[in-house]
Write an enzyme that holds these catalytic residues in place. Structure first.
Site, PDB file in Angstrom:
ATOM      1  N   ARG A 196       0.914  -1.167  -0.023  1.00 42.11           N
ATOM      2  CA  ARG A 196      -0.032   0.037   0.009  1.00 42.11           C
ATOM      3  C   ARG A 196       0.931   1.292   0.047  1.00 42.11           C
ATOM      4  O   ARG A 196       1.717   1.352   0.809  1.00 42.11           O
ATOM      5  CB  ARG A 196      -0.850  -0.013   1.321  1.00 42.11           C
ATOM      6  CG  ARG A 196      -1.962  -1.001   1.233  1.00 42.11           C
ATOM      7  CD  ARG A 196      -2.831  -1.064   2.550  1.00 42.11           C
ATOM      8  NE  ARG A 196      -3.631  -2.386   2.454  1.00 42.11           N
ATOM      9  CZ  ARG A 196      -4.430  -2.560   3.208  1.00 42.11           C
ATOM     10  NH1 ARG A 196      -4.628  -1.687   4.277  1.00 42.11           N
ATOM     11  NH2 ARG A 196      -5.319  -3.627   3.331  1.00 42.11           N
ATOM     12  N   ARG A 206       1.690   1.111  10.298  1.00 44.09           N
ATOM     13  CA  ARG A 206       1.252   1.705   9.041  1.00 44.09           C
ATOM     14  C   ARG A 206       2.654   1.387   8.130  1.00 44.09           C
ATOM     15  O   ARG A 206       3.402   2.478   7.957  1.00 44.09           O
ATOM     16  CB  ARG A 206       0.655   2.870   8.921  1.00 44.09           C
ATOM     17  CG  ARG A 206      -0.167   3.373   7.580  1.00 44.09           C
ATOM     18  CD  ARG A 206      -0.800   4.625   7.970  1.00 44.09           C
ATOM     19  NE  ARG A 206      -1.471   4.626   9.016  1.00 44.09           N
ATOM     20  CZ  ARG A 206      -2.896   4.454   9.064  1.00 44.09           C
ATOM     21  NH1 ARG A 206      -3.484   4.070   7.907  1.00 44.09           N
ATOM     22  NH2 ARG A 206      -3.607   4.568  10.171  1.00 44.09           N
ATOM     23  N   GLU A 257      -6.760  -0.756  15.587  1.00 44.05           N
ATOM     24  CA  GLU A 257      -7.355  -1.762  14.666  1.00 44.05           C
ATOM     25  C   GLU A 257      -6.254  -2.742  14.192  1.00 44.05           C
ATOM     26  O   GLU A 257      -5.378  -2.478  13.755  1.00 44.05           O
ATOM     27  CB  GLU A 257      -7.706  -0.932  13.425  1.00 44.05           C
ATOM     28  CG  GLU A 257      -8.505  -1.711  12.553  1.00 44.05           C
ATOM     29  CD  GLU A 257      -8.574  -1.222  10.988  1.00 44.05           C
ATOM     30  OE1 GLU A 257      -8.430  -1.769   9.785  1.00 44.05           O
ATOM     31  OE2 GLU A 257      -8.581   0.115  10.927  1.00 44.05           O
ATOM     32  N   SER A 287     -10.658  -5.680  10.159  1.00 45.92           N
ATOM     33  CA  SER A 287     -11.649  -5.029   9.663  1.00 45.92           C
ATOM     34  C   SER A 287     -12.710  -6.132   8.779  1.00 45.92           C
ATOM     35  O   SER A 287     -11.922  -6.603   7.747  1.00 45.92           O
ATOM     36  CB  SER A 287     -11.471  -3.831   8.909  1.00 45.92           C
ATOM     37  OG  SER A 287     -12.383  -3.197   8.423  1.00 45.92           O
ATOM     38  N   ARG A 314       0.795  -6.229  12.633  1.00 42.83           N
ATOM     39  CA  ARG A 314       0.019  -5.423  13.749  1.00 42.83           C
ATOM     40  C   ARG A 314      -0.315  -6.617  14.917  1.00 42.83           C
ATOM     41  O   ARG A 314      -0.006  -6.216  16.142  1.00 42.83           O
ATOM     42  CB  ARG A 314      -1.236  -4.957  13.404  1.00 42.83           C
ATOM     43  CG  ARG A 314      -1.219  -3.838  12.600  1.00 42.83           C
ATOM     44  CD  ARG A 314      -2.461  -2.830  12.446  1.00 42.83           C
ATOM     45  NE  ARG A 314      -2.187  -1.708  11.710  1.00 42.83           N
ATOM     46  CZ  ARG A 314      -3.106  -0.646  11.215  1.00 42.83           C
ATOM     47  NH1 ARG A 314      -4.100  -0.515  12.064  1.00 42.83           N
ATOM     48  NH2 ARG A 314      -2.752   0.465  10.626  1.00 42.83           N
TER      49      ARG A 314
END
Length: 426
Positions: free
Chosen positions: A261, A276, A348, A351, A390
């Site tokens: 990403r 991130r 988070e 999801s 994560r």
């Protein structure tokens, strides 16, 4: 993509949802374009009917040897042909404008999704486990660098910001985590493991709603393909352009893949550490269902993701996202948030979204009952089961001790034989 007939019948529903996303007036614009397309099409059909009638009259005139009448009728046909060509071009332009508009508009949330503007309006559904009691917790960067097993400087020299080099036992722990997750999802939860391509074409990226809206968040190769931002893209694309037998649904697939990403919109956020990254590993869960199955399948998927955190004994909470915080393609989304001691809050880690038929319409994925002729669009669901990086961060921080070591969760011991701590035994 949206069902234009549903939009035509209930524009108020769409206007309310899109206005909340900053696209006020989009429903009226879509309805107007749709009416224009249909009006041009009707006019073109009328012209064609007139041409057919004139062709008969021309034949009759020639049979009577009335050449003057035949020539006059043929002249009118030529005028109609020119007009029809112009109308066909106008119809194509209007249809393309309608398609482009609908492709850029987000999905419509289910009626029971809480209204809200951002993450502050999300609703906590449940909480599991108690946050670890750690005095003066260090963050994962300090822990990893203190052990000499994480090197952000080397990663920056070779690749730039938002990359990480893991070494030794920490790299081994990351690999074990991915194996543990994929084993649970396949052996206990019934997902079929897939090893998909990491490069996809425009059709796959468009079908899973990553294009055109999120092109800047993706990495594109020189030959026009895209590095996957998540295995959701190739896994969901398994049914792209297909008609799946209803008896085969729900279809559940999973993959452990690298994800890429650009994080174009993340400037200034989570710049420290591994939260991130441009590149990370993730176990993705995808389900393809009938419309009747998708609600129950969504709850099941969330429980499959929660199971990983429970096995690792990591405190977390499950959040139902509000309308303003949901992703582009979702009708309902649950986020799992894991406790990070260094930040003193939940972050988070997964999801899970029910997209309804939104993606299926974009990729023309349908289902059919045996013995029946008609087809209908499938529903698609996707979720993280989990994000490996994560989860690694959560283990490092929640399982740290006063000596700077990291205890290995009991569930991972069989994947790391002989290792109970990272940073020395005992």
């Amino acid at each position: 993509m949206h069902d234009i007939r549903a939009l035509r019948e209930n524009p108020e529903l769409y206007e309310k949802a899109w206005a909340a996303k900053g696209r006020s007036g989009a429903a009226a614009e879509a309805v107007e374009l749709d009416a224009k397309v249909r009006a041009i099409k009707t006019a073109s059909e009328q012209v064609q009917a007139r041409r057919n009638d004139l062709s008969k009259q021309i034949g009759q005139a020639k049979a009577r040897k009335d050449e003057a009448t035949a020539q006059a009728l043929m002249a009118e046909v030529e005028i109609l042909k020119a007009n029809q060509a112009a109308e066909a071009e106008a119809e194509r332009d209007a249809a393309q404008a309608l398609h482009d508009l609908l492709a850029a508009l987000p999905n419509i949330p289910f009626a029971d999704v809480p209204a809200g503007a951002d993450e502050h309006d999300n609703v906590e559904v449940r909480r599991w486990g108690e946050p670890f009691a750690i005095s003066n917790p260090r963050d994962h960067v300090d822990i990893g660098e203190g052990l000499g097993l994480i090197d952000f400087e080397a990663a920056a020299r070779m690749s730039g910001a938002r990359f990480t080099v893991l070494k030794g036992e920490l790299a081994r722990l990351e690999r074990a985590l991915g194996q543990f997750m994929i084993d649970i999802q396949t052996q206990e939860h019934g997902y079929t493991e897939v090893s998909p391509p990491l490069l996809v074409n425009d059709a796959a990226a468009y079908g899973t709603d990553k294009l055109p809206k999120f092109a800047e968040d993706l990495f594109q190769t020189t030959d026009g393909r895209w590095l996957i931002p998540t295995a959701e893209v190739p896994l969901t694309s398994l049914v792209m352009g297909q008609i799946v037998d209803e008896e085969e649904l729900p279809m559940r697939v999973t993959a452990l893949t690298p994800c890429f990403r650009s994080e174009a919109g993340a400037s200034g956020r989570d710049t420290r550490g591994m939260i991130r990254q441009h590149q990370f590993y993730k176990v993705e869960l995808v389900s393809i269902t009938t419309p009747e199955q998708s609600e129950a399948e969504h709850e099941r998927m969330v429980s499959c993701a929660e199971a990983i955190l429970k096995r690792l004994e990591l405190p977390f909470r499950t959040m139902l996202l509000c309308t303003g915080d949901m992703g582009f393609g979702a009708r309902r989304t649950y986020d799992l948030e894991v406790w990070l001691p260094s930040q003193g809050k939940y972050r988070e880690i997964s999801s899970c979204s029910n997209c309804g038929d939104f993606q299926a319409r974009r990729m023309d994925a349908r289902t059919k009952k045996a013995g029946e002729k008609g087809t209908r669009y499938v529903h698609s669901l996707n979720g993280s089961g989990l994000a490996v990086g994560r989860t690694l961060v959560a283990i490092m921080e929640n399982y740290q001790d006063e000596k700077g070591r990291i205890a290995i969760p009991q569930a991972l011991h069989r994947y790391l034989p002989g290792l109970t701590h990272i940073g020395g035994q005992g």
